[in-house]
Design a protein around this motif. Structure first.
Motif, PDB file in Angstrom:
ATOM      1  N   ALA A  85     -44.146 -12.048  -8.865  1.00  0.00           N
ATOM      2  CA  ALA A  85     -45.044 -11.340  -7.956  1.00  0.00           C
ATOM      3  C   ALA A  85     -46.476 -11.807  -8.169  1.00  0.00           C
ATOM      4  O   ALA A  85     -46.947 -11.845  -9.284  1.00  0.00           O
ATOM      5  CB  ALA A  85     -44.948  -9.837  -8.206  1.00  0.00           C
ATOM      6  N   GLY A  86     -47.128 -12.155  -7.113  1.00  0.00           N
ATOM      7  CA  GLY A  86     -48.541 -12.477  -7.219  1.00  0.00           C
ATOM      8  C   GLY A  86     -48.855 -13.958  -7.274  1.00  0.00           C
ATOM      9  O   GLY A  86     -50.010 -14.340  -7.179  1.00  0.00           O
ATOM     10  N   VAL A  87     -47.852 -14.798  -7.450  1.00  0.00           N
ATOM     11  CA  VAL A  87     -48.132 -16.235  -7.562  1.00  0.00           C
ATOM     12  C   VAL A  87     -48.629 -16.787  -6.239  1.00  0.00           C
ATOM     13  O   VAL A  87     -49.667 -17.446  -6.160  1.00  0.00           O
ATOM     14  CB  VAL A  87     -46.859 -16.986  -8.017  1.00  0.00           C
ATOM     15  CG1 VAL A  87     -47.039 -18.471  -7.838  1.00  0.00           C
ATOM     16  CG2 VAL A  87     -46.557 -16.679  -9.462  1.00  0.00           C
ATOM     17  N   ILE A  88     -47.886 -16.473  -5.182  1.00  0.00           N
ATOM     18  CA  ILE A  88     -48.271 -17.014  -3.873  1.00  0.00           C
ATOM     19  C   ILE A  88     -49.563 -16.367  -3.397  1.00  0.00           C
ATOM     20  O   ILE A  88     -50.430 -17.042  -2.821  1.00  0.00           O
ATOM     21  CB  ILE A  88     -47.139 -16.787  -2.862  1.00  0.00           C
ATOM     22  CG1 ILE A  88     -45.907 -17.566  -3.303  1.00  0.00           C
ATOM     23  CG2 ILE A  88     -47.563 -17.208  -1.486  1.00  0.00           C
ATOM     24  CD1 ILE A  88     -44.759 -17.455  -2.369  1.00  0.00           C
ATOM     25  N   THR A  89     -49.706 -15.057  -3.656  1.00  0.00           N
ATOM     26  CA  THR A  89     -50.937 -14.364  -3.283  1.00  0.00           C
ATOM     27  C   THR A  89     -52.134 -15.062  -3.891  1.00  0.00           C
ATOM     28  O   THR A  89     -53.097 -15.423  -3.204  1.00  0.00           O
ATOM     29  CB  THR A  89     -50.883 -12.910  -3.779  1.00  0.00           C
ATOM     30  OG1 THR A  89     -49.633 -12.346  -3.458  1.00  0.00           O
ATOM     31  CG2 THR A  89     -51.984 -12.088  -3.190  1.00  0.00           C
ATOM     32  N   LEU A 122     -58.124 -11.613   1.528  1.00  0.00           N
ATOM     33  CA  LEU A 122     -59.102 -12.588   2.016  1.00  0.00           C
ATOM     34  C   LEU A 122     -59.944 -11.998   3.138  1.00  0.00           C
ATOM     35  O   LEU A 122     -61.157 -12.250   3.200  1.00  0.00           O
ATOM     36  CB  LEU A 122     -58.390 -13.837   2.521  1.00  0.00           C
ATOM     37  CG  LEU A 122     -57.994 -14.834   1.441  1.00  0.00           C
ATOM     38  CD1 LEU A 122     -57.134 -15.920   2.027  1.00  0.00           C
ATOM     39  CD2 LEU A 122     -59.231 -15.438   0.820  1.00  0.00           C
ATOM     40  N   GLN A 130     -46.151 -11.539  -0.178  1.00  0.00           N
ATOM     41  CA  GLN A 130     -47.284 -12.064  -0.939  1.00  0.00           C
ATOM     42  C   GLN A 130     -48.291 -12.730  -0.015  1.00  0.00           C
ATOM     43  O   GLN A 130     -49.507 -12.635  -0.243  1.00  0.00           O
ATOM     44  CB  GLN A 130     -46.781 -13.069  -1.975  1.00  0.00           C
ATOM     45  CG  GLN A 130     -45.933 -12.408  -3.033  1.00  0.00           C
ATOM     46  CD  GLN A 130     -45.737 -13.296  -4.230  1.00  0.00           C
ATOM     47  OE1 GLN A 130     -46.591 -14.111  -4.555  1.00  0.00           O
ATOM     48  NE2 GLN A 130     -44.603 -13.155  -4.890  1.00  0.00           N
ATOM     49  N   ALA A 131     -47.798 -13.385   1.049  1.00  0.00           N
ATOM     50  CA  ALA A 131     -48.722 -13.998   2.002  1.00  0.00           C
ATOM     51  C   ALA A 131     -49.546 -12.928   2.702  1.00  0.00           C
ATOM     52  O   ALA A 131     -50.766 -13.088   2.880  1.00  0.00           O
ATOM     53  CB  ALA A 131     -47.938 -14.819   3.016  1.00  0.00           C
ATOM     54  N   ALA A 164     -41.012  -9.102  -4.479  1.00  0.00           N
ATOM     55  CA  ALA A 164     -41.900 -10.246  -4.690  1.00  0.00           C
ATOM     56  C   ALA A 164     -41.551 -11.391  -3.751  1.00  0.00           C
ATOM     57  O   ALA A 164     -41.642 -12.537  -4.119  1.00  0.00           O
ATOM     58  CB  ALA A 164     -41.806 -10.703  -6.134  1.00  0.00           C
ATOM     59  N   GLN A 213     -50.275  -9.939   1.566  1.00  0.00           N
ATOM     60  CA  GLN A 213     -51.236  -9.428   0.572  1.00  0.00           C
ATOM     61  C   GLN A 213     -52.455 -10.341   0.489  1.00  0.00           C
ATOM     62  O   GLN A 213     -53.596  -9.880   0.519  1.00  0.00           O
ATOM     63  CB  GLN A 213     -50.573  -9.349  -0.805  1.00  0.00           C
ATOM     64  CG  GLN A 213     -49.551  -8.264  -0.958  1.00  0.00           C
ATOM     65  CD  GLN A 213     -48.811  -8.376  -2.286  1.00  0.00           C
ATOM     66  OE1 GLN A 213     -48.981  -9.353  -3.016  1.00  0.00           O
ATOM     67  NE2 GLN A 213     -47.997  -7.400  -2.593  1.00  0.00           N
ATOM     68  N   ALA A 214     -52.182 -11.635   0.380  1.00  0.00           N
ATOM     69  CA  ALA A 214     -53.286 -12.588   0.229  1.00  0.00           C
ATOM     70  C   ALA A 214     -54.200 -12.556   1.445  1.00  0.00           C
ATOM     71  O   ALA A 214     -55.423 -12.561   1.315  1.00  0.00           O
ATOM     72  CB  ALA A 214     -52.734 -13.985   0.018  1.00  0.00           C
ATOM     73  N   ILE A 263     -52.836 -18.576  -2.383  1.00  0.00           N
ATOM     74  CA  ILE A 263     -53.486 -18.604  -1.057  1.00  0.00           C
ATOM     75  C   ILE A 263     -54.960 -18.230  -1.174  1.00  0.00           C
ATOM     76  O   ILE A 263     -55.843 -18.914  -0.626  1.00  0.00           O
ATOM     77  CB  ILE A 263     -52.770 -17.638  -0.087  1.00  0.00           C
ATOM     78  CG1 ILE A 263     -51.351 -18.125   0.186  1.00  0.00           C
ATOM     79  CG2 ILE A 263     -53.540 -17.515   1.207  1.00  0.00           C
ATOM     80  CD1 ILE A 263     -50.548 -17.229   1.075  1.00  0.00           C
ATOM     81  N   ILE A 264     -55.224 -17.151  -1.933  1.00  0.00           N
ATOM     82  CA  ILE A 264     -56.620 -16.719  -2.069  1.00  0.00           C
ATOM     83  C   ILE A 264     -57.438 -17.811  -2.729  1.00  0.00           C
ATOM     84  O   ILE A 264     -58.559 -18.133  -2.308  1.00  0.00           O
ATOM     85  CB  ILE A 264     -56.696 -15.405  -2.873  1.00  0.00           C
ATOM     86  CG1 ILE A 264     -56.035 -14.280  -2.107  1.00  0.00           C
ATOM     87  CG2 ILE A 264     -58.134 -15.047  -3.182  1.00  0.00           C
ATOM     88  CD1 ILE A 264     -56.016 -12.973  -2.835  1.00  0.00           C
TER      89      ILE A 264
END
Lengths: 157, 282
Positions: free
Chosen positions: B226-230, A69, A61-62, A56, A64-65, B233-234
């Motif tokens: 896990a998933g907080v930053i994702t 997007l 995570q960046a 994590a 993934q985002a 950003i989205i």
């Protein structure tokens, strides 16, 4: 004219499919017995196939985002293309569609660059980049070219 | 485990009510039966004076029982149902009060930073009142070990903390036994403190219970979920997109309105000039 339209749509959809595969299939890094990133890390040991959720860390995570997007923007651009096809006046340009597609390509590029630069922190040297990573890099120029075509294209009849 | 609190209250209420009702009805019935015996006729006025609902109900019941047809034909459904309900309630109500086990609550897992303090909470639920002999005891089992050592014990109103083991001078009692709280505070955490802490509470005479454990994890820095930053950003990018769309349509709307109002005022001016000219002409 119809052929051109079909070709453009096919290019767009090809880019979209590549983006989907690259994001969903978790094989950005592959070693001899393991595959890792973007979502799960799987290893094949004596006991069998075993998967853990990916680390994590902030950089994963960046990435993934950004991949998500890029998918969203590419889908939106496809939708906008069909909208503008029927509503645009003669001689108009598909600016909005092109903008969204170019943004999608920029997101894929940023994601791939971030992964390239940051992955040595959590990936051992012996492992190589997997096919999802390569597909991401292939999707970037496809999306870019598609976006540019939309910007240049003029609506006829 | 047993029935929960409010349900138990309702059950007790029903029990008490039924017992009272049965006692009253028994008394009334006895009274009536006694007053019907010839030597005890003098009892009848006071017995019949109690014109209570119970009395009326019993009247109907007894008259129904005395009627010969009651024993030949199947009885009226209402009477039978009432009798059945009474019987079942009585039978079920005379269940002896079960002693429920004590239930102990702690957290499941606790995360803490290196060098910080952590409060491990422990409370219990018991059907009995909190007795003066309530005891709390905490034991610790390191990760990967099978032995556990005792690090805290509260009994007889006094708290005894670890003074020899790995937690000497680091454990403090911050609970309130009167409020069933047996929490402890562990100070200055270290990586060696990773492990399982078990709380055991006893509330005499309610001593049967299962101790509850909480796992402690000490981190150098707290990891991001896990998933907080994702998600962040989205969310930000899509939010900006929506904002840009909204602002664009707002500007178009405002510009259109301004253009409309300008054109209206121009039209209005022209009309005025036209009417003035007409007036002058006239």
């Amino acid at each position: 004219m119809l052929l051109l339209l079909l070709g453009i749509i096919l290019l767009h959809i090809a880019g979209l499919v590549l983006l989907f595969v690259s994001t969903i299939v978790s094989v950005w890094t592959s070693g001899e017995t393991s595959t890792a990133d973007l979502w799960i890390n799987c290893t094949t040991t004596n006991a069998g196939y075993h998967c853990d959720p990916a680390s994590a860390g902030e950089w994963i995570q960046a990435v993934q985002a950004l991949m998500i997007l890029s998918i969203i923007f590419s889908c939106l651009s496809l939708l906008l293309f069909f909208c503008q096809l029927f509503t645009l006046q003669k001689g108009g340009r598909f600016f909005l569609t092109g903008t969204f597609q170019i943004l999608a390509s920029l997101f894929v590029m940023s994601g791939a660059i971030i992964y390239t630069v940051m992955s040595p922190q959590w990936v051992p040297e012996t492992e190589a980049f997997g096919y999802s990573y390569i597909l991401a890099w292939v999707a970037f120029p496809l999306a870019l070219i598609s976006g540019l075509i939309y910007v240049i294209l003029r609506k006829r009849e | 485990m047993g029935r929960a609190g409010p349900m138990r209250g309702v059950w007790l209420g029903i029990n008490q009510g039924t017992v009272c009702f049965l006692l009253l009805s028994c008394f009334e019935a006895l009274c009536r039966v006694a007053s019907s015996i010839p030597p005890l006729h003098f009892l009848s006025p006071p017995c019949t004076r109690t014109r209570s609902r119970v009395g009326l109900f019993l009247d109907r019941l007894l008259s129904g029982l005395r009627h010969p047809s009651f024993w030949e034909l199947p009885a009226k459904p209402e009477t039978m149902l009432t009798l059945l309900a009474l019987a079942s309630v009585v039978l079920l109500g005379i269940v002896p009060e079960q002693s429920q086990a004590i239930v102990i609550y702690t957290g499941w897992e606790r995360h803490a930073l290196l060098g910080s303090d952590i409060r491990l909470s422990c409370s219990f639920f018991s059907w009995r009142w909190t007795s003066e002999d309530v005891t709390f005891s905490w034991t610790y089992r390191p990760d990967g070990s099978r032995d556990s050592i005792s690090i805290f014990h509260y009994t007889g109103g006094a708290a005894y903390v670890d003074n020899k083991g790995p937690f000497r001078d680091r454990v403090e009692f911050v609970g309130n036994p009167g409020r069933r709280d047996g929490s402890i505070l562990i100070k200055n955490l270290d990586f060696n403190d990773n492990g399982t802490f078990t709380c055991d509470a006893k509330n005499p005479p309610d001593i049967v219970g299962r101790p509850s454990s909480v796992r402690l994890l000490v981190f150098e820095k707290v990891p991001i979920q896990a998933g907080v930053i994702t998600g962040a950003i989205i969310g930000v990018v899509l939010g900006l997109l929506v904002l840009i769309v909204v602002i664009y349509y707002l500007m178009r709307f405002l510009v259109a309105r301004r253009v409309f109002s300008l054109s209206v005022s121009k039209h209005g001016k022209k009309k005025k000039e036209g009417s003035q000219q007409r007036q002058i002409k006239v």
